[in-house]
Design an enzyme around this catalytic site. Structure first.
Site, short mmCIF file in Angstrom:
data_model
loop_
_atom_site.label_atom_id
_atom_site.label_comp_id
_atom_site.label_asym_id
_atom_site.label_seq_id
_atom_site.Cartn_x
_atom_site.Cartn_y
_atom_site.Cartn_z
N GLU A 1 25.36 -19.33 33.24
CA GLU A 1 24.48 -19.37 34.43
C GLU A 1 23.63 -18.11 34.53
O GLU A 1 23.30 -17.64 35.62
CB GLU A 1 25.30 -19.55 35.73
N ARG B 1 24.29 -20.35 40.91
CA ARG B 1 24.87 -19.11 40.38
C ARG B 1 25.98 -18.57 41.29
O ARG B 1 26.94 -17.97 40.84
CB ARG B 1 23.79 -18.03 40.25
N ASP C 1 19.36 -20.07 42.32
CA ASP C 1 19.65 -19.20 43.46
C ASP C 1 20.96 -19.59 44.14
O ASP C 1 21.63 -18.75 44.73
CB ASP C 1 18.51 -19.25 44.48
N THR D 1 20.45 -25.25 27.15
CA THR D 1 20.49 -24.46 25.92
C THR D 1 20.18 -25.28 24.66
O THR D 1 20.56 -26.43 24.54
CB THR D 1 21.87 -23.82 25.78
N ARG E 1 58.72 -5.56 37.63
CA ARG E 1 58.95 -4.85 36.38
C ARG E 1 59.48 -3.43 36.67
O ARG E 1 58.83 -2.66 37.38
CB ARG E 1 57.62 -4.76 35.61
N ALA F 1 16.98 -21.57 22.35
CA ALA F 1 16.65 -21.43 23.78
C ALA F 1 17.92 -21.20 24.57
O ALA F 1 18.75 -22.09 24.68
CB ALA F 1 15.93 -22.69 24.29
N GLY F 2 18.09 -19.99 25.07
CA GLY F 2 19.27 -19.66 25.88
C GLY F 2 18.79 -18.98 27.14
O GLY F 2 18.27 -19.63 28.05
#
Lengths: 388, 265
Positions: free
Chosen positions: A361, A241, A238, A125, A266, A129-130
């Site tokens: 990612e 991730r 591939d 990054t 509870r 640019a991301g």
């Protein structure tokens, strides 16, 4: 088709639970509050041979299976997503070299980087640019036997803590055929640590700006093929991730387990809230979605093991698992009621950590575009079709 | 064999009896039985301490550690976990005929396996199982074998062919010295059980693993399982828990004293 874990995998889960209960869980809230991380965990995981089990024996690993690696990631993330992300950076880059590196890269770097101590970082990054990864403007130019790097990277994880950085940068003007990856070791002159950014997710991780000003590194630090870094990155995504996605499953499981415990304890209207149908419905949905996400991830990992192309299946798994984590952690807070938004309970942290998983990612949006692109079998490069 | 063991002339042949228990104790309120289905099995906590002790002793004195467990099919995983911790071989006693065994029938079956395996200087087990908690098995095994037993061990040292054991009693510790062969039951927390490494798990699967049925042990159906058990369990009930909120009044000192008194009772 066998959907059950082996005895060894069941034991692996048990020992990870023991390890995490002892070494990670007691410190998790503190990491988050102080924005710190206990890096001694890396050494402890290494002692248990639990770091990067997918690295082959010839490179100092144990040659374990992809599913075992996923089990390890999920169990660590169940306790601390921060711990999973940080510790994965001890083997992500050696694994990257294994996948896309040249033979020289493998011999020179894998064993050296994968020593159970070194922590890596990967930086793609930049300010502009991301998701559009090919628009990086940090440049490396070859001068003699050295690369000279100039530019500024952003959102660099393990900032200032990493022993080495893998930098995605430009080595030629061509948009897709001009990107490469170069390794820069810490303390290299010309590389400086910039501003650390504050964030709501994975708060224990140092993250921020890395600045290069005439930073010189040896020619051999080029990882993978010159000018083909963009395509190498697609191949790598591939698999990588999937390990991010399994972390989302870990977060969701932590949220579910906390919710089940809370719903049993509870009391309202004279009985545990877990006896009420609306709470039970949420628990049922959470459990179902967690299993579905895990199975999608395991399917893609199985295809990887068999050497099949699984871009679509990986994106489906990443998309579903991370959005599932977002939904599940939301429900976990809902079940906990007012307690859910306090820092006395872990579910608010799960919710905050889940938030980054649909972005990091590759965003959910890009996953959807890739899935659609694969379905329509576009011959154009995925990102081009995404941006058209 | 380590140098240490050569000096002492000891090679410890150790058997460790372990049990898999459900991770969570849940009772079926209609049938009054324990719910095992769908609940993960784990090594009984103090049995894990017994495994750790056996492996530590083996590392110090040399020898061999054999794990023995009786139970349904899925107990295999528990034994492999024990092997990953450093035990050398495992015996898994599994047969439908053993189902429903009380402590006496269980101890009898375990002892039959122990005799079939040969001679052990040391037999270790946990003080009690976390699910039924009878504390019967250890003493019953010792009784069947006619050997010395030491219960509630929190510390242990082997010296000059003798075992010195520190026992945890109600209000004090007691140290006893006994000769081999001996059965020792250990208390949870006496040591810190090791966490096996990833490699240990996969190496464990290569170790000797024996599955023995009723026929392998040469037993008859009326000696084992439900039919061989004099104890008949009529009901299992969870302890009743009542939530009650009590506000303490007074000065800080009075509140602290009252609180201490409540905690004591």
């Amino acid at each position: 088709m066998d959907f059950s874990y082996t005895n060894e995998q069941e034991i692996l889960k048990d020992i990870l639970r023991e390890f995490c209960d002892k070494e990670i869980t007691p410190k998790v809230a503190e990491y988050d509050r102080k924005r710190e991380f206990d890096y001694s965990i890396i050494e402890k995981l290494h002692k248990q041979k639990l770091l990067g089990v997918v690295i082959p024996k010839e490179y100092g690993g144990v040659g374990g299976s992809l599913i075992d690696q996923a089990i390890i990631c999920e169990e660590i993330a169940r306790n601390s997503f921060t711990a999973m992300v940080v510790t994965n950076f001890t083997w992500y880059m050696p694994y990257e070299i294994l996948r896309v590196g040249t033979e020289e890269n493998k011999k020179r770097w894998i064993s050296y980087l994968f020593d159970g101590k070194k922590l890596g970082a990967h930086s793609g990054t930049e300010a502009d640019a991301g998701t559009d990864a090919a628009s990086v403007r940090t440049w490396a130019k070859l001068e003699g036997d050295e690369w000279v790097i100039n530019g500024t990277k952003w959102f660099v994880s393990n900032l200032g803590k990493a022993d080495y950085y893998f930098i995605s940068l430009r080595t030629a003007e061509d948009r897709y055929n001009g990107m490469s990856t170069i390794l820069v070791e810490k303390n290299t002159p010309g590389m400086t640590i910039g501003r650390r950014v504050e964030h709501i997710s994975v708060r224990g991780i140092n993250n921020g700006e890395l600045i290069f000003e005439n930073c010189r590194v040896p020619k051999e630090n080029l990882i993978g093929r010159l000018n083909k870094g963009f395509y190498d990155m697609l191949v790598l995504y591939d698999v990588i991730r999937l390990f991010f996605a399994i972390g989302a499953v870990g977060i969701a499981r932590g949220a579910l387990e906390s919710s089940i415990k809370f719903a049993q304890e509870r009391q309202q209207f004279g009985k545990p809230i877990g006896d009420f149908q609306l709470i039970r419905a949420m628990i049922a949905d959470m459990a179902t979605e967690i299993d579905a996400a895990r199975l999608l991830i395991y399917r893609a990992l199985d295809m990887e093991r068999k050497g099949l192309k699984h871009t679509k299946e990986t994106c489906m798994a990443k998309l579903y698992a991370t959005e599932m984590a977002d939904r599940t952690t939301y429900k976990a807070i809902q079940i906990h009621g007012g307690y859910g938004v306090t820092t006395d309970f872990p579910v608010e942290r799960y919710w905050r950590d889940a938030r980054i998983t649909t972005i990091g990612e590759g965003t959910s949006e890009i996953q959807r575009l890739i899935i659609a692109s694969e379905i329509f079998k576009s011959e154009k490069i995925v990102l081009d079709s995404a941006l058209d | 064999m380590t140098q240490h063991s050569i000096n002492l002339g000891i090679m410890l042949n150790i058997a460790v009896c372990i049990k898999e228990i459900p991770e969570e104790i849940r009772v079926n309120k209609k049938t009054y039985t324990l719910i095992r289905e769908g609940i993960k099995g784990v090594i009984n906590p103090c049995d894990k301490n017994a495994i750790e002790l056996s492996v530590t002793l083996k590392e110090k004195h040399g020898g061999k550690v054999t794990l023995i467990s009786m139970g349904p099919q899925n107990v295999e995983k528990t034994l492999i976990h024990g092997l990953a911790m450093g035990a050398d071989q495992a015996v898994f006693i599994c047969d439908k005929a053993f189902a429903g065994a009380d402590t006496l029938a269980t101890a009898f079956t375990l002892v039959t396996a122990i005799k079939k395996l040969g001679h052990f200087q040391l037999i270790l087990c946990g003080k009690a199982s976390a699910d039924s908690g009878t504390q019967h098995i250890g003493p019953q095994i010792a009784n069947f074998l006619g050997i010395t037993q030491v219960t509630y061990a929190v510390g242990l040292a082997v010296e000059n062919n003798k075992v010195r054991v520190k026992r945890q009693l109600m209000d004090e510790y007691e140290t006893v010295e006994v000769e081999f062969p001996v059965l020792i039951s250990v208390v949870k927390g006496m040591n810190e059980p090791r966490i096996p490494s990833y490699v240990d798990i996969y190496e464990a699967s290569k170790k000797d693993f024996f599955r023995w049925s009723i026929n392998d042990l040469g037993l008859k159906e009326d000696q084992v399982g439900l039919t061989g058990s004099p104890t008949k369990i009529s009901k299992i009930l969870p302890p009743e828990t009542i939530r009650q909120c009590k506000m303490l009044q007074g000065t800080l000192e009075e509140i602290c004293n009252d609180l201490a008194q409540i905690l004591k009772t």
